[in-house]
Design an enzyme around this catalytic site. Sequence first.
Site, PDB file in Angstrom:
ATOM      1  N   HIS A   1      27.389  25.066 -48.761  1.00 23.59           N
ATOM      2  CA  HIS A   1      27.080  23.962 -47.847  1.00 23.59           C
ATOM      3  C   HIS A   1      28.142  23.867 -46.749  1.00 23.59           C
ATOM      4  O   HIS A   1      27.815  23.733 -45.560  1.00 23.59           O
ATOM      5  CB  HIS A   1      27.013  22.653 -48.646  1.00 23.59           C
ATOM      6  CG  HIS A   1      26.892  21.422 -47.804  1.00 23.59           C
ATOM      7  ND1 HIS A   1      25.693  20.755 -47.617  1.00 23.59           N
ATOM      8  CD2 HIS A   1      27.815  20.710 -47.095  1.00 23.59           C
ATOM      9  CE1 HIS A   1      25.890  19.706 -46.847  1.00 23.59           C
ATOM     10  NE2 HIS A   1      27.172  19.654 -46.519  1.00 23.59           N
ATOM     11  N   GLU A   2      29.419  23.933 -47.134  1.00 26.10           N
ATOM     12  CA  GLU A   2      30.500  23.818 -46.156  1.00 26.10           C
ATOM     13  C   GLU A   2      30.516  25.018 -45.210  1.00 26.10           C
ATOM     14  O   GLU A   2      30.762  24.865 -44.006  1.00 26.10           O
ATOM     15  CB  GLU A   2      31.850  23.677 -46.873  1.00 26.10           C
ATOM     16  CG  GLU A   2      31.979  22.417 -47.715  1.00 26.10           C
ATOM     17  CD  GLU A   2      31.636  21.152 -46.953  1.00 26.10           C
ATOM     18  OE1 GLU A   2      31.938  21.080 -45.734  1.00 26.10           O
ATOM     19  OE2 GLU A   2      31.051  20.233 -47.547  1.00 26.10           O
TER      20      GLU A   2
ATOM     21  N   HIS B   1      28.019  24.467 -42.453  1.00 27.60           N
ATOM     22  CA  HIS B   1      28.485  23.670 -41.311  1.00 27.60           C
ATOM     23  C   HIS B   1      29.218  24.550 -40.301  1.00 27.60           C
ATOM     24  O   HIS B   1      29.065  24.389 -39.081  1.00 27.60           O
ATOM     25  CB  HIS B   1      29.427  22.559 -41.791  1.00 27.60           C
ATOM     26  CG  HIS B   1      28.725  21.364 -42.341  1.00 27.60           C
ATOM     27  ND1 HIS B   1      27.761  20.677 -41.643  1.00 27.60           N
ATOM     28  CD2 HIS B   1      28.854  20.723 -43.535  1.00 27.60           C
ATOM     29  CE1 HIS B   1      27.325  19.651 -42.376  1.00 27.60           C
ATOM     30  NE2 HIS B   1      27.966  19.668 -43.525  1.00 27.60           N
TER      31      HIS B   1
ATOM     32  N   GLU C   1      23.498  17.383 -42.480  1.00 24.77           N
ATOM     33  CA  GLU C   1      23.686  17.590 -43.917  1.00 24.77           C
ATOM     34  C   GLU C   1      22.496  18.301 -44.547  1.00 24.77           C
ATOM     35  O   GLU C   1      22.667  19.177 -45.396  1.00 24.77           O
ATOM     36  CB  GLU C   1      23.936  16.240 -44.611  1.00 24.77           C
ATOM     37  CG  GLU C   1      25.176  15.523 -44.133  1.00 24.77           C
ATOM     38  CD  GLU C   1      26.427  16.374 -44.266  1.00 24.77           C
ATOM     39  OE1 GLU C   1      26.573  17.091 -45.286  1.00 24.77           O
ATOM     40  OE2 GLU C   1      27.263  16.337 -43.344  1.00 24.77           O
TER      41      GLU C   1
END
Length: 329
Positions: free
Chosen positions: A160-161, A164, A244
């Site tokens: 997920h990070e 980004h 997100e």
Amino acid sequence: MAITTFRDEISRLKKGIRIAWIINFAIIWILCIAIGVVFTLSTRVSNQQLATQMLIIAAISLVISIIVMFFVSNYSTRILLEAPAGDAVHLSEGQIFNIVEEMAIAANLPKIPEVYLLRGSGVANAYACADNLGNTQVVITQELLDVLNNREELQGVIGHEIGHIVEGDSQAMTKLVALTSTTALIAGAAGRMMFWGGGRRSNDNREGGNNPLAIVIIIISFIFLIVAPLLAKVAESYMSRERESRADASSVQFTRNPTALASALLALERGSRKEDKQSLKNFNQTIGPVAFFNPMSLKMSLSTHPTTRKRIEKLREMGAQIDPDNLQI
């Protein structure tokens, strides 16, 4: 009806952040003026003397504001690394580093982000930050390792990070959150100085009566010192919750395991209820907008994250095998 792509979302985010930077620059400038007024302005002055003092305070404050903005722009990743409580330890080997390396390769990043383990934050979470030079960092808290059940869940969070960073929103977000944190820090420091007796010096020895205009300016300055951090936080309303959801989708793309990410979110939501509420609040006030997880229990206004339930529901649409009964969180 026109279809809005994620690139459109990022473009809108960056445009909003440029506006937010202008707003925050104005806030910091006025905040510095307010500090100068509260600590130095005399009430026993003529209108002409008052105007002269205000011009001097405004000019000095403008210079300080430009320096602050330059510092934040060039050291935003360092600010975010040091903003939360705890000690950040740089990692160059081990399981966490290996997973970051795997996800960076899966995402075709040109270089591996720096990896940090944050110890002593009291909060299970993770976040990524980036600067203008292409330097990126992934930060994992020790508490996150304690809450997650297995390597696959940690892989989902790190994916997920990395998402980004790949999508390009991490750099803009890093600067904005560093700026709002700096604004809150300046206002907080000024407030503590006043509280501990370092505030206004006496001007009673000057001849003449008090200037009502000067008194009004001082009162307004006091009020601004109190509300400045709140005004800075309003800038975060430019952030899209779509970020997100897209980062979650990127994680699924990199790991091919939506169930692991959904399980990680579920574990974090349940674990957050056992964490110290003040630690949660402090972490989310500084890092919250760029953090992986925003607890439903905080019920934060201007939240930049979809609720955990909505994120898991989206992941179920992607194939996550999560019992619907577990969504009653």
